[in-house]
Write a protein that holds these residues in place. Sequence first.
Motif, PDB file in Angstrom:
ATOM      1  N   VAL A  74      39.891  41.731  37.559  1.00 20.46           N
ATOM      2  CA  VAL A  74      40.705  41.545  36.360  1.00 20.46           C
ATOM      3  C   VAL A  74      41.807  42.603  36.321  1.00 20.46           C
ATOM      4  CG1 VAL A  74      40.705  41.518  33.829  1.00 20.46           C
ATOM      5  CG2 VAL A  74      38.786  40.537  35.091  1.00 20.46           C
ATOM      6  N   PHE A  99      45.386  44.175  31.303  1.00 14.43           N
ATOM      7  CA  PHE A  99      44.914  43.121  30.408  1.00 14.43           C
ATOM      8  C   PHE A  99      43.698  43.600  29.608  1.00 14.43           C
ATOM      9  CE2 PHE A  99      46.701  39.129  32.738  1.00 14.43           C
ATOM     10  CZ  PHE A  99      47.976  39.584  32.451  1.00 14.43           C
ATOM     11  N   THR A 143      50.871  36.326  31.470  1.00 13.69           N
ATOM     12  CA  THR A 143      50.248  35.904  32.724  1.00 13.69           C
ATOM     13  C   THR A 143      50.731  36.779  33.869  1.00 13.69           C
ATOM     14  OG1 THR A 143      49.879  34.022  34.214  1.00 13.69           O
ATOM     15  CG2 THR A 143      52.057  34.185  33.191  1.00 13.69           C
ATOM     16  N   GLN A 180      46.264  35.266  36.554  1.00  9.33           N
ATOM     17  CA  GLN A 180      45.394  35.536  35.407  1.00  9.33           C
ATOM     18  C   GLN A 180      46.210  35.435  34.112  1.00  9.33           C
ATOM     19  OE1 GLN A 180      43.422  39.302  35.888  1.00  9.33           O
ATOM     20  NE2 GLN A 180      42.586  38.778  37.910  1.00  9.33           N
ATOM     21  N   THR A 181      45.561  34.959  33.062  1.00  9.54           N
ATOM     22  CA  THR A 181      46.241  34.762  31.779  1.00  9.54           C
ATOM     23  C   THR A 181      45.551  35.578  30.703  1.00  9.54           C
ATOM     24  OG1 THR A 181      46.878  32.506  32.400  1.00  9.54           O
ATOM     25  CG2 THR A 181      46.963  33.071  30.060  1.00  9.54           C
ATOM     26  N   LEU A 182      46.355  36.290  29.933  1.00  9.29           N
ATOM     27  CA  LEU A 182      45.840  37.070  28.806  1.00  9.29           C
ATOM     28  C   LEU A 182      46.336  36.450  27.499  1.00  9.29           C
ATOM     29  CD1 LEU A 182      44.629  39.631  27.388  1.00  9.29           C
ATOM     30  CD2 LEU A 182      46.869  40.697  27.748  1.00  9.29           C
ATOM     31  N   ILE A 191      46.013  37.354  23.530  1.00 10.92           N
ATOM     32  CA  ILE A 191      45.544  38.264  22.478  1.00 10.92           C
ATOM     33  C   ILE A 191      45.772  37.589  21.138  1.00 10.92           C
ATOM     34  CG2 ILE A 191      45.945  40.466  21.314  1.00 10.92           C
ATOM     35  CD1 ILE A 191      46.534  41.729  23.946  1.00 10.92           C
ATOM     36  N   GLY A 231      41.008  40.013  22.780  1.00 18.20           N
ATOM     37  CA  GLY A 231      41.612  39.612  24.048  1.00 18.20           C
ATOM     38  C   GLY A 231      40.783  38.558  24.757  1.00 18.20           C
ATOM     39  N   ILE A 290      40.784  36.697  28.450  1.00 21.71           N
ATOM     40  CA  ILE A 290      41.386  36.742  29.788  1.00 21.71           C
ATOM     41  C   ILE A 290      40.811  35.602  30.622  1.00 21.71           C
ATOM     42  CG2 ILE A 290      41.748  38.154  31.851  1.00 21.71           C
ATOM     43  CD1 ILE A 290      41.142  40.611  30.064  1.00 21.71           C
ATOM     44  N   THR A 329      36.194  37.996  27.360  1.00 17.84           N
ATOM     45  CA  THR A 329      36.655  38.338  26.011  1.00 17.84           C
ATOM     46  C   THR A 329      36.373  39.818  25.775  1.00 17.84           C
ATOM     47  OG1 THR A 329      34.528  37.650  25.059  1.00 17.84           O
ATOM     48  CG2 THR A 329      36.315  36.037  25.045  1.00 17.84           C
TER      49      THR A 329
END
Length: 308
Positions: A45, A49, A64, A68-70, A72, A92, A94, A102
């Motif tokens: 990870v 993030f 992103t 990976q995508t965050l 919030i 958060g 992810i 989370t």
Amino acid sequence: MNLLSIFKTIDGKMCKMPEMGPGCWINLTYPTEDELKLVMEKLKVEPSFLRAALDEEETSRIDTEDGQTLVIIDVPSVEKEDAVIYSTLPLGIILTEQNIVTICLKETPIIRDFEEGMVKTAKTSQKTSFILLVLLRVAGRYLQYLKQIDKISSYMERQLYQSQRNKELIQLLDLEKSLVYFSTSLKANEVTLEKILRGRIVTLYEEDQDLLEDVLTEVHQAIEMANIYSSILSGMMDAYASVISNNLNVIMKVLTSITIMITIPNIIFSFYGMNVGNLPFPTAWFPAVLSVGIVVIVGIILKRKDLF
């Protein structure tokens, strides 16, 4: 409380797992440095993030990087000390290639509902759907807390009519501040949801569209409720300030009238107490009768003038 929990949906049930693996959901609550390093090493990870959601001042956003995508999102929080205080804090979410993570500074009932399997449709293998269900739960929690704020403010309003203590006034100020937090966070969440709606960062499937529309509807409703309650509370505070000012004026009028009436006997008895000759009716009863008569006349006049 530090907590690292691992879950996976097996046969439609949310099951706790002993270790991380593909298709798992990892929840971090106020994690230690060791727990953060473990997640970074096991799931690769992005460190930024993980740390973004641990910043209390972080606002709702979506980002992103490297696949990976965050996401919030600001979630509502309630603290019960001397009084109930509402605030918000970042949560958060992810998305990695195979997992969901989370992370939050405090334990929240929203995540607890997922851990306890209360959200039956949540599946750790369906990452987009999982995010939207979390967002729907967050919006529902906002609506629940807003209804609680409305009930508390109504109760405080009744208390203010019966007593004029600072305690109730301070609680109303706390509620007004809570509504400002809610309104600001909900608007930031709305912007994040609209970015998700475009489908450029998070892949949306056909079955996710209806769920996202439900989330947006709930958020819009929560924003309107927060604005309405904030306006009502602000108006009530202004009205209460006017009532206090008016009551003070009434008290001052009454005290002034009483002072005038008390002064009259003092003046009369002062004259008769001086060593001055040839005063009319020097007997003891006359000053008393004269004082009472003048006080009654002045009292009637003040009453007719609505000053007493």
